[in-house]
Design a protein around this motif. Structure first.
Motif, PDB file in Angstrom:
ATOM      1  N   VAL A  56       3.506   1.431   3.202  1.00 61.97           N
ATOM      2  CA  VAL A  56       2.721   1.904   2.058  1.00 61.97           C
ATOM      3  C   VAL A  56       3.341   3.145   1.417  1.00 61.97           C
ATOM      4  O   VAL A  56       3.445   3.207   0.189  1.00 61.97           O
ATOM      5  N   PRO A  57       3.777   4.153   2.171  1.00 68.44           N
ATOM      6  CA  PRO A  57       4.479   5.265   1.515  1.00 68.44           C
ATOM      7  C   PRO A  57       5.747   4.832   0.775  1.00 68.44           C
ATOM      8  O   PRO A  57       6.045   5.352  -0.312  1.00 68.44           O
ATOM      9  N   ALA A  58       6.492   3.866   1.337  1.00 68.51           N
ATOM     10  CA  ALA A  58       7.688   3.362   0.653  1.00 68.51           C
ATOM     11  C   ALA A  58       7.309   2.643  -0.637  1.00 68.51           C
ATOM     12  O   ALA A  58       7.975   2.788  -1.674  1.00 68.51           O
ATOM     13  N   LEU A  59       6.224   1.879  -0.588  1.00 78.03           N
ATOM     14  CA  LEU A  59       5.727   1.193  -1.778  1.00 78.03           C
ATOM     15  C   LEU A  59       5.280   2.199  -2.822  1.00 78.03           C
ATOM     16  O   LEU A  59       5.573   2.049  -4.017  1.00 78.03           O
ATOM     17  N   TYR A  60       4.568   3.240  -2.382  1.00 78.06           N
ATOM     18  CA  TYR A  60       4.076   4.258  -3.312  1.00 78.06           C
ATOM     19  C   TYR A  60       5.237   4.958  -4.023  1.00 78.06           C
ATOM     20  O   TYR A  60       5.151   5.269  -5.217  1.00 78.06           O
ATOM     21  N   PRO A  79      -0.177  -4.435   5.967  1.00 82.99           N
ATOM     22  CA  PRO A  79      -0.710  -4.398   4.610  1.00 82.99           C
ATOM     23  C   PRO A  79      -0.627  -5.755   3.922  1.00 82.99           C
ATOM     24  O   PRO A  79       0.244  -6.571   4.252  1.00 82.99           O
ATOM     25  N   GLN A  80      -1.534  -5.985   2.991  1.00 82.96           N
ATOM     26  CA  GLN A  80      -1.470  -7.136   2.095  1.00 82.96           C
ATOM     27  C   GLN A  80      -1.277  -6.574   0.687  1.00 82.96           C
ATOM     28  O   GLN A  80      -2.109  -5.791   0.222  1.00 82.96           O
ATOM     29  N   ILE A  81      -0.200  -6.966   0.028  1.00 81.44           N
ATOM     30  CA  ILE A  81       0.180  -6.346  -1.238  1.00 81.44           C
ATOM     31  C   ILE A  81       0.407  -7.411  -2.301  1.00 81.44           C
ATOM     32  O   ILE A  81       1.194  -8.349  -2.091  1.00 81.44           O
ATOM     33  N   TYR A  82      -0.276  -7.276  -3.435  1.00 86.67           N
ATOM     34  CA  TYR A  82      -0.160  -8.199  -4.559  1.00 86.67           C
ATOM     35  C   TYR A  82       0.312  -7.429  -5.792  1.00 86.67           C
ATOM     36  O   TYR A  82      -0.017  -6.256  -5.973  1.00 86.67           O
ATOM     37  N   LEU A  84      -2.061  -4.254  -6.149  1.00 89.53           N
ATOM     38  CA  LEU A  84      -3.260  -4.357  -5.315  1.00 89.53           C
ATOM     39  C   LEU A  84      -2.833  -4.281  -3.855  1.00 89.53           C
ATOM     40  O   LEU A  84      -2.029  -5.101  -3.394  1.00 89.53           O
ATOM     41  N   VAL A  85      -3.373  -3.289  -3.133  1.00 95.81           N
ATOM     42  CA  VAL A  85      -2.923  -3.018  -1.767  1.00 95.81           C
ATOM     43  C   VAL A  85      -4.116  -2.941  -0.826  1.00 95.81           C
ATOM     44  O   VAL A  85      -5.053  -2.166  -1.059  1.00 95.81           O
TER      45      VAL A  85
END
Length: 223
Positions: free
Chosen positions: A125-129, A191-194, A111-112
């Motif tokens: 976000v691109p690194a997370l993706y 970003p908030q990332i769960y 969840l982003v």
């Protein structure tokens, strides 16, 4: 972990109770320490402090407005602690199709909350993706990514960012939703990332790409 730290803190605070100023100073000091802690899961200690000492009226030297502020925040954070079920979200994608967070059948959900105008989001976000793509098929992960600034100037930038980075997870416009998610999820910065499990329980929060990978692999090794 908080379930061990909280009883220890309570026993430590109980010792100077007869010395009123020291007792209340200690409560304030520990509460502030865990309010600002960057350690994942330690928000549960902050919530414990507020519920145990401020909401009950045990700490009497703080102003009513200060106490109210802490209680409101703690009540909000309590619903977002590790192990809690993430509040339901129903939002619309770029084609106007509704998607339910709780309706996702996947083993894990990323969840982003993010925006293309956020400097940290542009790199994180691109690194997370990239990590998401690496593991999504192996571990059955869904991506539920919400535009956190759903306004007229930002929306076209968001769509362009999605195209430029080939984001093929569920891209959602945050403008229309079943709840005020800014408030419910306390989205102040991005970003908030769960990371959520199959039951939509929170197993990781305030993540980056590396932490997402570590927590995901830790939970897989535990099985």
């Amino acid at each position: 972990p908080p379930e061990i730290i909280n009883p220890y803190i309570d026993s430590m605070i109980a010792r100077p109770r007869p010395a009123e100023k020291t007792f209340h100073w200690l409560i304030h000091f520990i509460t502030e320490k865990y309010l600002q802690s960057g350690v994942m899961g330690y928000d549960a200690i902050y919530v414990h402090m507020v519920k145990r000492y401020y909401e009950t009226g045990e700490s009497t030297l703080s102003s009513p407005s200060f106490v109210d502020e802490q209680v409101v925040r703690a009540n909000k954070w309590e619903k977002l602690l590790i192990g809690k079920v993430a509040p339901e979200l129903i939002l619309y994608d770029t084609l106007g199709i509704a998607h339910s967070l709780h309706g996702l059948p996947n083993k894990y959900t990323l969840l982003v909350f993010w925006s293309p105008t956020c400097g940290h989001c542009k790199t994180m976000v691109p690194a997370l993706y990239k990590k998401y793509l690496e593991y999504k098929d192996k571990y059955d992960i869904a991506g539920f990514a919400i535009l956190s600034e759903p306004d007229e100037p930002t929306t076209p930038l968001w769509k362009k960012f999605i195209r430029d980075h080939n984001f093929d997870w569920i891209n959602l416009d945050g403008g229309v939703a079943n709840i005020d998610w800014h408030d419910v999820y306390d989205v102040i910065t991005t970003p908030q990332i769960y990371l959520l499990d199959k039951d939509k329980k929170i197993i990781g929060k305030h993540l980056n790409a590396d932490l997402f990978e570590k927590i995901l692999l830790f939970h897989e090794e535990e099985k």
